[in-house]
Structures are given as structure tokens and as C-alpha cells.
Design an enzyme around this catalytic site. Structure first.
Site, PDB file in Angstrom:
ATOM      1  CD  GLN A   1       3.110   5.835   2.701  1.00 59.18           C
ATOM      2  OE1 GLN A   1       1.978   5.065   2.081  1.00 59.18           O
ATOM      3  NE2 GLN A   1       4.119   5.085   3.174  1.00 59.18           N
TER       4      GLN A   1
ATOM      5  CB  CYS B   1       5.413   2.511   7.540  1.00 57.56           C
ATOM      6  SG  CYS B   1       4.733   3.889   6.687  1.00 57.56           S
ATOM      7  CG  LEU B   2       6.553   1.015   1.577  1.00 59.08           C
ATOM      8  CD1 LEU B   2       5.838   1.099   0.166  1.00 59.08           C
ATOM      9  CD2 LEU B   2       7.537  -0.026   1.455  1.00 59.08           C
TER      10      LEU B   2
ATOM     11  N   GLY C   1       0.900  -1.156   0.150  1.00 59.25           N
ATOM     12  CA  GLY C   1       0.030   0.131  -0.138  1.00 59.25           C
ATOM     13  C   GLY C   1       0.811   1.228   0.124  1.00 59.25           C
TER      14      GLY C   1
ATOM     15  CD  GLU D   1      -0.709   2.764   2.847  1.00 63.59           C
ATOM     16  OE1 GLU D   1      -0.529   4.027   2.588  1.00 63.59           O
ATOM     17  OE2 GLU D   1       0.079   1.860   3.213  1.00 63.59           O
TER      18      GLU D   1
ATOM     19  CG  HIS E   1       0.583   7.229   5.417  1.00 64.90           C
ATOM     20  ND1 HIS E   1       1.558   7.725   5.942  1.00 64.90           N
ATOM     21  CD2 HIS E   1       0.780   5.781   5.390  1.00 64.90           C
ATOM     22  CE1 HIS E   1       2.547   7.093   6.285  1.00 64.90           C
ATOM     23  NE2 HIS E   1       2.105   5.758   5.953  1.00 64.90           N
TER      24      HIS E   1
END
Length: 171
Positions: free
Chosen positions: A48, A88-89, A43, A131, A134
Site C-alpha cells: 500500500q 481500505c486506505l 492497518g 492486510e 494485501h
């Protein structure tokens, strides 16, 4: 398009709703999917990648078989609780236990402007919640259990120092 990392301020900014689905939004969505797959994620929300708009992509298969693009999503219903570990990326090498709703119902729009109502549990439900957080400027480290927060403090300090050094041009 690259994934921005903590503590970049865009990650704490509430994203603005998308008013029109146009070719620019479609292009951004396509590039976000590529960035998500390149980073081996499931996701990715627009903040991001440095864009403060309410756009997110998901593919919990991670294999380009279930990719979906969602515009202006929000959670309309939540039930139950579950505690699982998340990453989390935007937080490389940070993992922590997070309490999330077990079941959610989401309202969103696709790239054709069609309204969608989606029910989700398990990994998909968790990814949705992550997400959408975010998009609301809420970071997963803010929802970690106290033990996970303590365990991740050294890595978070490293990310903060690296971000400051990059801003200052120090390698």
C-alpha cells in the site's frame, strides 16, 4: 511515504518475503506507522506504500497505543465466518461488506526476529486478514458481496480514471 491508491499495479502483486531484518526494514516500518496514522487507518501493508515486501503494521486502537510491526505473516488457522463492512486506505471513499473468518491464528515475526503466534477475532482478526490479503495481492473489492460490488462501481471507475489521468500527467 504515501499510500498508493487503486488501481496501482503494486496492489495486485504478491509481496516477496523479507530475508533479513535490518535498519532499512526498521525505517520502512516506522515510516509505514506514520503513514497509517496520518491517513487515520488501523492497518497498512507494504504494497500500500508501493513496496512489494511482506511487512505490515497494525494498531486497531488508532491511537498509537497498540502499534505493532509484523514481518512475513501468514494465517495458520481459520474458523467460522462473519460479515462486516470494511474500508481500505488504498480505496478512498469505498466501503463494502466482506465475509471473513471469525477466528484466525497468525504466525509472524517482529522486528527483533522473534516468532509470534497470535490469535485474533473481531476487528483485530478482520484487520489481520485484510492486510495479509494485501501481501498476497488480493484486494478487498474482490471479496465484497455482490450488492457492495455494484454499489461501489461508480467510485471504482472514478479511481481508475484518476489513476490513468495522473499517469498521463492530466490533472
Amino acid at each position: 511515504m504515501e499510500v498508493v491508491t487503486y488501481p496501482n499495479p503494486v496492489l495486485k502483486t504478491k509481496a516477496k518475503p523479507i530475508k533479513e531484518i535490518n535498519n532499512e526494514i526498521r525505517q520502512i516500518a516506522e515510516e509505514m506507522l506514520e503513514a497509517m496514522y496520518d491517513a487515520r487507518g488501523i492497518g497498512l501493508a507494504a504494497p500500500q506504500v508501493g513496496l512489494s515486501i511482506r511487512l505490515m503494521v497494525l494498531d486497531v486502537t488508532g491511537e498509537k497505543t497498540g502499534e505493532r510491526v509484523f514481518i512475513n505473516p501468514y494465517i495458520s488457522e481459520e474458523k467460522g465466518e462473519t460479515l462486516e463492512e470494511e474500508g481500505c486506505l488504498s480505496f478512498p471513499d469505498v466501503m463494502g461488506k466482506i465475509i471473513r473468518s471469525q477466528y484466525i491464528k497468525v504466525i509472524a515475526y517482529n522486528l527483533k526476529g522473534e516468532k509470534l503466534e497470535i490469535e485474533a477475532e473481531g476487528l483485530l482478526g478482520r484487520a489481520w486478514q485484510h492486510e495479509i490479503d494485501h501481501l498476497n495481492g488480493c484486494l478487498f473489492i474482490e471479496k465484497m458481496t455482490p450488492a457492495s460490488t455494484i454499489a461501489n462501481q461508480p467510485r471504482l471507475k472514478e479511481l481508475e480514471l484518476s489513476y490513468q489521468n495522473n499517469k498521463a500527467g492530466i490533472s
